[in-house]
Design a protein around this motif. Structure first.
Motif, PDB file in Angstrom:
ATOM      1  N   GLY A  86       0.739  -1.132   0.107  1.00  0.00           N
ATOM      2  CA  GLY A  86       0.041  -0.130  -0.131  1.00  0.00           C
ATOM      3  C   GLY A  86       0.799   1.189   0.020  1.00  0.00           C
ATOM      4  N   ILE A  87       1.830   1.238   0.397  1.00  0.00           N
ATOM      5  CA  ILE A  87       2.780   2.583   0.653  1.00  0.00           C
ATOM      6  C   ILE A  87       3.236   2.967  -0.710  1.00  0.00           C
ATOM      7  CG2 ILE A  87       5.166   3.424   1.464  1.00  0.00           C
ATOM      8  CD1 ILE A  87       2.972   3.689   3.546  1.00  0.00           C
ATOM      9  N   ALA A  88       3.759   2.127  -1.467  1.00  0.00           N
ATOM     10  CA  ALA A  88       3.985   2.633  -2.752  1.00  0.00           C
ATOM     11  C   ALA A  88       2.940   3.116  -3.539  1.00  0.00           C
ATOM     12  CB  ALA A  88       4.559   1.340  -3.686  1.00  0.00           C
ATOM     13  N   ALA A  89       1.975   2.742  -3.493  1.00  0.00           N
ATOM     14  CA  ALA A  89       0.461   3.165  -4.398  1.00  0.00           C
ATOM     15  C   ALA A  89       0.003   4.468  -3.571  1.00  0.00           C
ATOM     16  CB  ALA A  89      -0.672   2.427  -4.065  1.00  0.00           C
ATOM     17  N   ILE A  90       0.276   4.732  -2.392  1.00  0.00           N
ATOM     18  CA  ILE A  90      -0.115   5.982  -1.617  1.00  0.00           C
ATOM     19  C   ILE A  90       0.959   6.968  -2.015  1.00  0.00           C
ATOM     20  CG2 ILE A  90      -0.343   7.196   0.500  1.00  0.00           C
ATOM     21  CD1 ILE A  90      -1.329   4.610   1.752  1.00  0.00           C
ATOM     22  N   GLN A  91       2.115   6.652  -2.126  1.00  0.00           N
ATOM     23  CA  GLN A  91       3.349   7.780  -2.573  1.00  0.00           C
ATOM     24  C   GLN A  91       3.015   8.108  -4.060  1.00  0.00           C
ATOM     25  OE1 GLN A  91       6.445   4.969  -1.316  1.00  0.00           O
ATOM     26  NE2 GLN A  91       6.990   6.641   0.396  1.00  0.00           N
ATOM     27  N   GLN A  92       2.786   7.201  -5.004  1.00  0.00           N
ATOM     28  CA  GLN A  92       2.682   7.383  -6.235  1.00  0.00           C
ATOM     29  C   GLN A  92       1.442   8.423  -6.380  1.00  0.00           C
ATOM     30  OE1 GLN A  92       4.890   6.205  -8.442  1.00  0.00           O
ATOM     31  NE2 GLN A  92       3.855   8.103  -9.753  1.00  0.00           N
ATOM     32  N   SER A  93       0.254   7.884  -5.666  1.00  0.00           N
ATOM     33  CA  SER A  93      -0.952   8.845  -5.731  1.00  0.00           C
ATOM     34  C   SER A  93      -0.532  10.358  -5.478  1.00  0.00           C
ATOM     35  CB  SER A  93      -2.021   8.205  -4.825  1.00  0.00           C
ATOM     36  OG  SER A  93      -2.203   7.250  -5.288  1.00  0.00           O
ATOM     37  N   GLU A 147      -7.387  14.590  -3.184  1.00  0.00           N
ATOM     38  CA  GLU A 147      -7.577  13.854  -4.333  1.00  0.00           C
ATOM     39  C   GLU A 147      -6.692  12.509  -4.378  1.00  0.00           C
ATOM     40  OE1 GLU A 147      -9.821  14.007  -6.887  1.00  0.00           O
ATOM     41  OE2 GLU A 147     -10.430  15.298  -5.471  1.00  0.00           O
ATOM     42  N   ALA A 148      -5.292  12.865  -3.710  1.00  0.00           N
ATOM     43  CA  ALA A 148      -4.433  11.735  -3.521  1.00  0.00           C
ATOM     44  C   ALA A 148      -4.930  10.415  -2.866  1.00  0.00           C
ATOM     45  CB  ALA A 148      -3.192  12.139  -3.096  1.00  0.00           C
ATOM     46  N   VAL A 149      -5.715  10.884  -1.683  1.00  0.00           N
ATOM     47  CA  VAL A 149      -6.263   9.893  -1.153  1.00  0.00           C
ATOM     48  C   VAL A 149      -7.225   8.903  -1.836  1.00  0.00           C
ATOM     49  CG1 VAL A 149      -7.446   9.443   1.226  1.00  0.00           C
ATOM     50  CG2 VAL A 149      -5.691  11.224   0.979  1.00  0.00           C
ATOM     51  N   LYS A 150      -7.974   9.830  -2.494  1.00  0.00           N
ATOM     52  CA  LYS A 150      -9.174   9.018  -3.277  1.00  0.00           C
ATOM     53  C   LYS A 150      -8.415   8.087  -4.451  1.00  0.00           C
ATOM     54  CE  LYS A 150     -12.546  12.659  -2.808  1.00  0.00           C
ATOM     55  NZ  LYS A 150     -13.334  13.823  -3.382  1.00  0.00           N
ATOM     56  N   ASP A 151      -7.519   8.479  -4.913  1.00  0.00           N
ATOM     57  CA  ASP A 151      -6.701   8.038  -5.908  1.00  0.00           C
ATOM     58  C   ASP A 151      -5.994   6.715  -5.192  1.00  0.00           C
ATOM     59  OD1 ASP A 151      -5.553   7.177  -8.322  1.00  0.00           O
ATOM     60  OD2 ASP A 151      -3.822   8.833  -8.125  1.00  0.00           O
TER      61      ASP A 151
END
Ligand code: FES
Length: 171
Positions: A86-93, A147-151
């Protein structure tokens, strides 16, 4: 104040630390363990969220946490979560939504988002605002972060392709 030595698990490693009854977790993480990149020193009053860490998976403000009460607990900073799901996805978002500008608030924000999405994988707009309410950002105006959180939620629930497709992005 009597000094004592205790064991604390930080980022998967057992660490021996020196503290007294007033020593905070933030002081230990920054001054004894050198975790200066993600554990910020913003206000030391619990007001900005930049020192956020996870203690046994729960979001804590490390500047308010007396470390003497945490013997045997597991503390994670962003450094320790590099390989976690999950961390990589959050960072990329955050990158894709321009949710980090100066970056001072970003580690605390990302840990807050991790804790939110672990507990609630599909948060509503209001739930995101509530979750972020303890983290101050002086640069972004917050909308890119929301928006990043939704993404990130979309990426983690449906994969990156689903997130890109939902926003009309490719590649
Ligand atoms: Fe600068 Fe949030 S990006 S404080």
């Amino acid at each position: 104040m009597t000094a004592k030595i205790l064991s604390l698990n930080v980022n998967g490693r057992d660490e021996t630390i020196l503290c007294d009854g007033l020593t905070t977790l933030q002081e230990v993480l920054r001054d004894q363990l050198g975790l200066l990149t993600s554990v910020k020193d913003g206000c030391t009053q619990g007001g900005c969220g930049s020192c956020s860490v996870l203690v046994d998976g729960e979001l804590w403000l490390s500047c308010l946490a007396p470390v003497a009460a945490l013997a045997g607990r597991a503390v994670m900073t962003l450094e320790g979560l590099k390989q976690s799901a999950g961390i990589a996805a959050i960072q990329q978002s955050f990158i894709d939504n321009s949710a980090a500008q100066c970056g001072f608030c970003t580690p605390g924000m990302i840990l807050t988002v991790k804790a939110l999405l672990d507990a609630n994988p599909e948060p509503s707009h209001d739930e995101i605002l509530e979750a972020l309410s303890g983290n101050l950002c002086r640069c972004t105006g917050y909308l890119p972060i929301v928006e990043a959180v939704k993404d990130a939620a979309a990426r983690l629930s449906g994969g990156a392709d689903a997130a890109r497709a939902s926003e009309g992005r490719e590649g």
